[in-house]
Design an enzyme around this catalytic site. Sequence first.
Site, PDB file in Angstrom:
ATOM      1  N   LYS A  20       0.841  -1.214   0.000  1.00  0.00           N
ATOM      2  CA  LYS A  20       0.000   0.000   0.000  1.00  0.00           C
ATOM      3  C   LYS A  20       0.869   1.254   0.000  1.00  0.00           C
ATOM      4  O   LYS A  20       0.664   2.165  -0.805  1.00  0.00           O
ATOM      5  CB  LYS A  20      -0.927   0.027   1.237  1.00  0.00           C
ATOM      6  CG  LYS A  20      -1.831  -1.176   1.366  1.00  0.00           C
ATOM      7  CD  LYS A  20      -2.703  -1.099   2.604  1.00  0.00           C
ATOM      8  CE  LYS A  20      -1.956  -1.147   3.923  1.00  0.00           C
ATOM      9  NZ  LYS A  20      -1.222  -2.397   4.182  1.00  0.00           N
ATOM     10  N   ARG A  95     -10.146   0.976   8.040  1.00  0.00           N
ATOM     11  CA  ARG A  95      -9.695  -0.398   8.255  1.00  0.00           C
ATOM     12  C   ARG A  95     -10.717  -1.191   9.057  1.00  0.00           C
ATOM     13  O   ARG A  95     -10.477  -2.347   9.383  1.00  0.00           O
ATOM     14  CB  ARG A  95      -8.371  -0.341   9.013  1.00  0.00           C
ATOM     15  CG  ARG A  95      -7.472  -1.492   8.738  1.00  0.00           C
ATOM     16  CD  ARG A  95      -6.173  -1.268   9.463  1.00  0.00           C
ATOM     17  NE  ARG A  95      -5.321  -0.385   8.700  1.00  0.00           N
ATOM     18  CZ  ARG A  95      -4.002  -0.513   8.630  1.00  0.00           C
ATOM     19  NH1 ARG A  95      -3.396  -1.482   9.264  1.00  0.00           N
ATOM     20  NH2 ARG A  95      -3.280   0.315   7.937  1.00  0.00           N
ATOM     21  N   ARG A 134      12.033  -5.237   4.861  1.00  0.00           N
ATOM     22  CA  ARG A 134      11.648  -3.832   4.656  1.00  0.00           C
ATOM     23  C   ARG A 134      12.493  -2.875   5.510  1.00  0.00           C
ATOM     24  O   ARG A 134      12.699  -3.089   6.688  1.00  0.00           O
ATOM     25  CB  ARG A 134      10.176  -3.653   5.025  1.00  0.00           C
ATOM     26  CG  ARG A 134       9.774  -2.188   5.050  1.00  0.00           C
ATOM     27  CD  ARG A 134       8.296  -1.994   5.066  1.00  0.00           C
ATOM     28  NE  ARG A 134       7.637  -2.556   6.238  1.00  0.00           N
ATOM     29  CZ  ARG A 134       6.326  -2.559   6.390  1.00  0.00           C
ATOM     30  NH1 ARG A 134       5.553  -2.053   5.458  1.00  0.00           N
ATOM     31  NH2 ARG A 134       5.792  -3.080   7.457  1.00  0.00           N
ATOM     32  N   ARG A 167      10.897  -0.966  11.238  1.00  0.00           N
ATOM     33  CA  ARG A 167       9.789  -0.582  12.103  1.00  0.00           C
ATOM     34  C   ARG A 167       9.713  -1.496  13.314  1.00  0.00           C
ATOM     35  O   ARG A 167       9.942  -2.692  13.217  1.00  0.00           O
ATOM     36  CB  ARG A 167       8.470  -0.655  11.306  1.00  0.00           C
ATOM     37  CG  ARG A 167       8.214   0.602  10.537  1.00  0.00           C
ATOM     38  CD  ARG A 167       7.089   0.494   9.561  1.00  0.00           C
ATOM     39  NE  ARG A 167       5.883  -0.172  10.036  1.00  0.00           N
ATOM     40  CZ  ARG A 167       4.776  -0.268   9.306  1.00  0.00           C
ATOM     41  NH1 ARG A 167       4.729   0.265   8.090  1.00  0.00           N
ATOM     42  NH2 ARG A 167       3.717  -0.896   9.775  1.00  0.00           N
ATOM     43  N   ARG A 178      -0.484  -8.936  13.662  1.00  0.00           N
ATOM     44  CA  ARG A 178      -1.154  -7.970  12.778  1.00  0.00           C
ATOM     45  C   ARG A 178      -1.972  -8.705  11.722  1.00  0.00           C
ATOM     46  O   ARG A 178      -3.100  -8.305  11.399  1.00  0.00           O
ATOM     47  CB  ARG A 178      -0.115  -7.056  12.108  1.00  0.00           C
ATOM     48  CG  ARG A 178       0.484  -6.054  13.078  1.00  0.00           C
ATOM     49  CD  ARG A 178       1.808  -5.495  12.595  1.00  0.00           C
ATOM     50  NE  ARG A 178       1.685  -4.652  11.427  1.00  0.00           N
ATOM     51  CZ  ARG A 178       2.718  -4.287  10.664  1.00  0.00           C
ATOM     52  NH1 ARG A 178       3.944  -4.716  10.948  1.00  0.00           N
ATOM     53  NH2 ARG A 178       2.537  -3.501   9.642  1.00  0.00           N
TER      54      ARG A 178
HETATM   55  P1  AP5 Z   1       4.858  -1.624   1.860  1.00  0.00           P
HETATM   56  O1  AP5 Z   1       4.495  -0.748   0.719  1.00  0.00           O
HETATM   57  O2  AP5 Z   1       5.650  -1.026   2.979  1.00  0.00           O
HETATM   58  O3  AP5 Z   1       3.561  -2.373   2.424  1.00  0.00           O
HETATM   59  P2  AP5 Z   1       2.270  -1.820   3.189  1.00  0.00           P
HETATM   60  O4  AP5 Z   1       1.087  -2.453   2.542  1.00  0.00           O
HETATM   61  O5  AP5 Z   1       2.305  -0.320   3.282  1.00  0.00           O
HETATM   62  O6  AP5 Z   1       2.496  -2.505   4.601  1.00  0.00           O
HETATM   63  P3  AP5 Z   1       2.370  -1.904   6.076  1.00  0.00           P
HETATM   64  O7  AP5 Z   1       3.117  -2.825   7.000  1.00  0.00           O
HETATM   65  O8  AP5 Z   1       2.747  -0.454   6.111  1.00  0.00           O
HETATM   66  O9  AP5 Z   1       0.854  -2.061   6.308  1.00  0.00           O
HETATM   67  P4  AP5 Z   1       0.090  -2.115   7.617  1.00  0.00           P
HETATM   68  O10 AP5 Z   1      -1.277  -1.934   7.108  1.00  0.00           O
HETATM   69  O11 AP5 Z   1       0.297  -3.329   8.413  1.00  0.00           O
HETATM   70  O12 AP5 Z   1       0.754  -0.939   8.505  1.00  0.00           O
HETATM   71  P5  AP5 Z   1       0.353   0.573   8.751  1.00  0.00           P
HETATM   72  O13 AP5 Z   1       1.570   1.385   8.803  1.00  0.00           O
HETATM   73  O14 AP5 Z   1      -0.722   0.969   7.800  1.00  0.00           O
HETATM   74  O15 AP5 Z   1       5.644  -2.885   1.230  1.00  0.00           O
HETATM   75  C1  AP5 Z   1       6.204  -3.887   2.070  1.00  0.00           C
HETATM   76  C2  AP5 Z   1       7.578  -4.332   1.519  1.00  0.00           C
HETATM   77  O16 AP5 Z   1       7.387  -5.009   0.302  1.00  0.00           O
HETATM   78  C3  AP5 Z   1       8.520  -3.165   1.230  1.00  0.00           C
HETATM   79  O17 AP5 Z   1       9.811  -3.511   1.645  1.00  0.00           O
HETATM   80  C4  AP5 Z   1       8.420  -2.974  -0.297  1.00  0.00           C
HETATM   81  O18 AP5 Z   1       9.651  -2.480  -0.826  1.00  0.00           O
HETATM   82  C5  AP5 Z   1       8.115  -4.384  -0.772  1.00  0.00           C
HETATM   83  N1  AP5 Z   1       7.225  -4.436  -1.935  1.00  0.00           N
HETATM   84  C6  AP5 Z   1       6.129  -3.645  -2.173  1.00  0.00           C
HETATM   85  N2  AP5 Z   1       5.528  -3.969  -3.324  1.00  0.00           N
HETATM   86  C7  AP5 Z   1       6.229  -5.012  -3.839  1.00  0.00           C
HETATM   87  C8  AP5 Z   1       6.096  -5.805  -5.040  1.00  0.00           C
HETATM   88  N3  AP5 Z   1       5.089  -5.595  -5.941  1.00  0.00           N
HETATM   89  N4  AP5 Z   1       6.994  -6.801  -5.235  1.00  0.00           N
HETATM   90  C9  AP5 Z   1       7.998  -7.027  -4.332  1.00  0.00           C
HETATM   91  N5  AP5 Z   1       8.198  -6.296  -3.210  1.00  0.00           N
HETATM   92  C10 AP5 Z   1       7.313  -5.306  -2.959  1.00  0.00           C
HETATM   93  O19 AP5 Z   1      -0.273   0.502  10.215  1.00  0.00           O
HETATM   94  C11 AP5 Z   1       0.559   0.287  11.351  1.00  0.00           C
HETATM   95  C12 AP5 Z   1      -0.303   0.141  12.607  1.00  0.00           C
HETATM   96  O20 AP5 Z   1      -1.035   1.366  12.856  1.00  0.00           O
HETATM   97  C13 AP5 Z   1      -1.393  -0.938  12.522  1.00  0.00           C
HETATM   98  O21 AP5 Z   1      -0.844  -2.209  12.844  1.00  0.00           O
HETATM   99  C14 AP5 Z   1      -2.399  -0.417  13.578  1.00  0.00           C
HETATM  100  O22 AP5 Z   1      -1.966  -0.715  14.883  1.00  0.00           O
HETATM  101  C15 AP5 Z   1      -2.334   1.089  13.389  1.00  0.00           C
HETATM  102  N6  AP5 Z   1      -3.330   1.583  12.414  1.00  0.00           N
HETATM  103  C16 AP5 Z   1      -3.068   2.095  11.172  1.00  0.00           C
HETATM  104  N7  AP5 Z   1      -4.208   2.430  10.543  1.00  0.00           N
HETATM  105  C17 AP5 Z   1      -5.224   2.134  11.406  1.00  0.00           C
HETATM  106  C18 AP5 Z   1      -6.632   2.251  11.321  1.00  0.00           C
HETATM  107  N8  AP5 Z   1      -7.235   2.740  10.228  1.00  0.00           N
HETATM  108  N9  AP5 Z   1      -7.373   1.827  12.374  1.00  0.00           N
HETATM  109  C19 AP5 Z   1      -6.777   1.358  13.472  1.00  0.00           C
HETATM  110  N10 AP5 Z   1      -5.447   1.199  13.634  1.00  0.00           N
HETATM  111  C20 AP5 Z   1      -4.671   1.592  12.599  1.00  0.00           C
HETATM  112 MG    MG Z   2       2.543   1.059   4.842  1.00  0.00          MG
END
Ligand code: AP5
Ligand code: MG
Length: 226
Positions: A20, A95, A134, A167, A178
Amino acid sequence: MPDPAERLILLLVGAVGAGKGTQAELLSARLDIPHLASGDLFRRNLREGTPLGEQARGYMENGDLVPDDLTIAMFMDRLAEPDAARGAILDGFPRTVRQAEALDRTLADHGERIRRVIYIDVPTEQLIQRVAGRFVCPTCATTYHAAGDPPLRPGICDKEGTPLTQRNDDRPEVVRARLDKQVPPMLAVLRHYEEAGIADRIDGTQPIELVTEAILRSANATPERA
Ligand code: AP5
Ligand code: MG
């Protein structure tokens, strides 16, 4: 065809590591609209030691979702800032179905709606491998992968020159939590928008640039800058 004057709001849905953040950054540059990521907003509050960050910390470190009320208030404030007046790429919010309904209501109050919801589909085993490799820039939040998408200089952000970090919630046990706790509500959000007829599923295992093109096709959005 969508009205070109309409605010372009795209929502990326996907599990931890689906890509994402990676896609949102690329789409933001292509479409010239900001990338709004709930996780990045929480992490910034954690770093700055704000009351919101302190409230979110325990949930994030256990792999739990932060409670809806806190998250909805924070995200709606961000979406109302002037840089999102022409549109935004939403990453990680909504989410839960409750968050989705709150967003739908706020947009409807302004005569708006989400243009398209894109589910980036990646099998669990690949998600775990991706997150393990990552690295993230603590300054600008750009994401790299040690093998798949490395920075030009090892361990250094291409844009900021800052040393990259991992992270706190990317420890394997937190990643599993998660996935277990957050995938079911995420799939409920996807169903909510599939029922509204505005969601597409795309194959997130393709190379990064092909995923971007698939999202742009789904959004039927013409890039302002090629
Ligand atoms: P990356 O782009 O970093 O993946 P991502 O989908 O952004 O993963 P996140 O871990 O950021 O998602 P998340 O939803 O768990 O965490 P968030 O920060 O939103 O890609 C991952 C890796 O793969 C990278 O190294 C990249 O280079 C590689 N890659 C990407 N595309 C590729 C491809 N096509 N091929 C190969 N490699 C590839 O949330 C963190 C925390 O915040 C949550 O756990 C929760 O506690 C809280 N939170 C956030 N939003 C909410 C909400 N709305 N409600 C409640 N709690 C929330
Ligand atoms: Mg992310």
